[in-house]
Design an enzyme around this catalytic site. Structure first.
Site, PDB file in Angstrom:
ATOM      1  N   HIS A 112       0.815  -1.216   0.000  1.00 51.36           N
ATOM      2  CA  HIS A 112       0.000   0.000   0.000  1.00 51.36           C
ATOM      3  C   HIS A 112       0.851   1.268   0.000  1.00 51.36           C
ATOM      4  CE1 HIS A 112       0.853  -1.455   4.006  1.00 51.36           C
ATOM      5  NE2 HIS A 112       0.714  -0.235   4.473  1.00 51.36           N
ATOM      6  N   HIS A 116      28.026  -2.686 -10.931  1.00 53.12           N
ATOM      7  CA  HIS A 116      29.013  -3.282 -10.022  1.00 53.12           C
ATOM      8  C   HIS A 116      28.462  -4.402  -9.153  1.00 53.12           C
ATOM      9  CE1 HIS A 116      31.995   0.365 -10.114  1.00 53.12           C
ATOM     10  NE2 HIS A 116      31.646  -0.063 -11.320  1.00 53.12           N
ATOM     11  N   CYS A 161       7.594  -0.099  -1.909  1.00 46.34           N
ATOM     12  CA  CYS A 161       6.856   0.015  -0.646  1.00 46.34           C
ATOM     13  C   CYS A 161       7.042   1.443  -0.166  1.00 46.34           C
ATOM     14  CB  CYS A 161       7.298  -1.036   0.374  1.00 46.34           C
ATOM     15  SG  CYS A 161       8.998  -0.937   0.951  1.00 46.34           S
ATOM     16  N   GLY A 162       6.795   1.707   1.108  1.00 47.22           N
ATOM     17  CA  GLY A 162       6.917   3.085   1.567  1.00 47.22           C
ATOM     18  C   GLY A 162       8.330   3.618   1.435  1.00 47.22           C
ATOM     19  N   THR A 163       9.288   2.803   1.868  1.00 44.49           N
ATOM     20  CA  THR A 163      10.697   3.215   1.814  1.00 44.49           C
ATOM     21  C   THR A 163      11.521   2.429   0.799  1.00 44.49           C
ATOM     22  OG1 THR A 163      11.262   1.588   3.504  1.00 44.49           O
ATOM     23  CG2 THR A 163      10.702   3.819   4.269  1.00 44.49           C
ATOM     24  N   GLY A 164      11.039   1.295   0.379  1.00 41.94           N
ATOM     25  CA  GLY A 164      11.814   0.369  -0.447  1.00 41.94           C
ATOM     26  C   GLY A 164      12.612  -0.617   0.399  1.00 41.94           C
ATOM     27  N   ILE A 165      12.770  -0.317   1.675  1.00 44.42           N
ATOM     28  CA  ILE A 165      13.656  -1.118   2.526  1.00 44.42           C
ATOM     29  C   ILE A 165      13.051  -2.478   2.870  1.00 44.42           C
ATOM     30  CG2 ILE A 165      14.820  -1.217   4.765  1.00 44.42           C
ATOM     31  CD1 ILE A 165      15.010   1.895   4.596  1.00 44.42           C
ATOM     32  N   GLY A 166      11.807  -2.493   3.295  1.00 50.07           N
ATOM     33  CA  GLY A 166      11.180  -3.774   3.628  1.00 50.07           C
ATOM     34  C   GLY A 166      11.164  -4.716   2.437  1.00 50.07           C
ATOM     35  N   MET A 167      10.829  -4.196   1.287  1.00 46.84           N
ATOM     36  CA  MET A 167      10.814  -5.015   0.067  1.00 46.84           C
ATOM     37  C   MET A 167      12.192  -5.581  -0.224  1.00 46.84           C
ATOM     38  SD  MET A 167       7.863  -5.393  -1.283  1.00 46.84           S
ATOM     39  CE  MET A 167       6.286  -4.694  -1.802  1.00 46.84           C
TER      40      MET A 167
HETATM   41  C1  RB5 Z   1       3.937   0.338   5.261  1.00 43.93           C
HETATM   42  O1  RB5 Z   1       3.340   1.241   6.114  1.00 43.93           O
HETATM   43  C2  RB5 Z   1       5.448   0.483   5.247  1.00 43.93           C
HETATM   44  O2  RB5 Z   1       5.963   0.080   6.471  1.00 43.93           O
HETATM   45  C3  RB5 Z   1       6.039  -0.295   4.138  1.00 43.93           C
HETATM   46  O3  RB5 Z   1       5.510   0.204   2.934  1.00 43.93           O
HETATM   47  C4  RB5 Z   1       7.541  -0.207   3.943  1.00 43.93           C
HETATM   48  O4  RB5 Z   1       7.985   1.107   3.992  1.00 43.93           O
HETATM   49  C5  RB5 Z   1       8.368  -1.098   4.741  1.00 43.93           C
HETATM   50  O5  RB5 Z   1       9.593  -1.148   4.556  1.00 43.93           O
END
Ligand code: RB5
Length: 116
Positions: free
Chosen positions: A8, A97, A64-70
């Site tokens: 989302h 690289h 995702c919100g930050t790209g980090i979780g993905m």
């Molecule tokens: C969702 O609220 C957020 O936590 C998710 O999109 C992402 O940023 C996680 O890394």
């Protein structure tokens, strides 16, 4: 073929990316989320990463919100080298690289035009 998925937090940017890919005629397969409602990002990252790892897709894009979780989730799949990119230099050189095969973007971090 590019595998694309988002949660989302990345839904709006992912839609823009797919519009752009439609415009330039690049083929992609979309793994959701399909309505912008809250989802757990690993549930999307995993099928996208598998699609790249098993050769169905050449590359992946996860938003995702930050790209980090993905990126954390995608990198758990053998054969996946996913990187969060927030600037052009890192984006270019992580391909050159690191041979990254999944691009992770933050829909709440990057402007649409910049991301495209
Ligand atoms: C969702 O609220 C957020 O936590 C998710 O999109 C992402 O940023 C996680 O890394």
């Amino acid at each position: 073929m590019i595998a694309i998925g988002c949660d989302h937090g990345g839904y709006d940017l992912a839609k823009k990316i797919m519009e752009h890919l439609d415009e330039i005629g690049t083929e992609y397969k979309y793994f959701g989320t399909f309505d912008g409602k809250s989802v757990d990002y690993p549930d999307i990252a995993y099928p996208v990463a598998k699609s790249v790892a098993n050769g169905e897709s050449e590359r992946g894009i996860l938003v995702c919100g930050t790209g980090i979780g993905m990126s954390i989730a995608a990198n758990k799949v053998k054969g996946i080298r996913a990187a969060v990119c927030t600037d052009h230099f890192s984006t270019k050189f992580t391909r050159l690289h690191n041979d990254t095969n999944v691009l992770c973007l933050g829909g709440r971090v990057l402007g649409d035009a910049f991301a495209l």
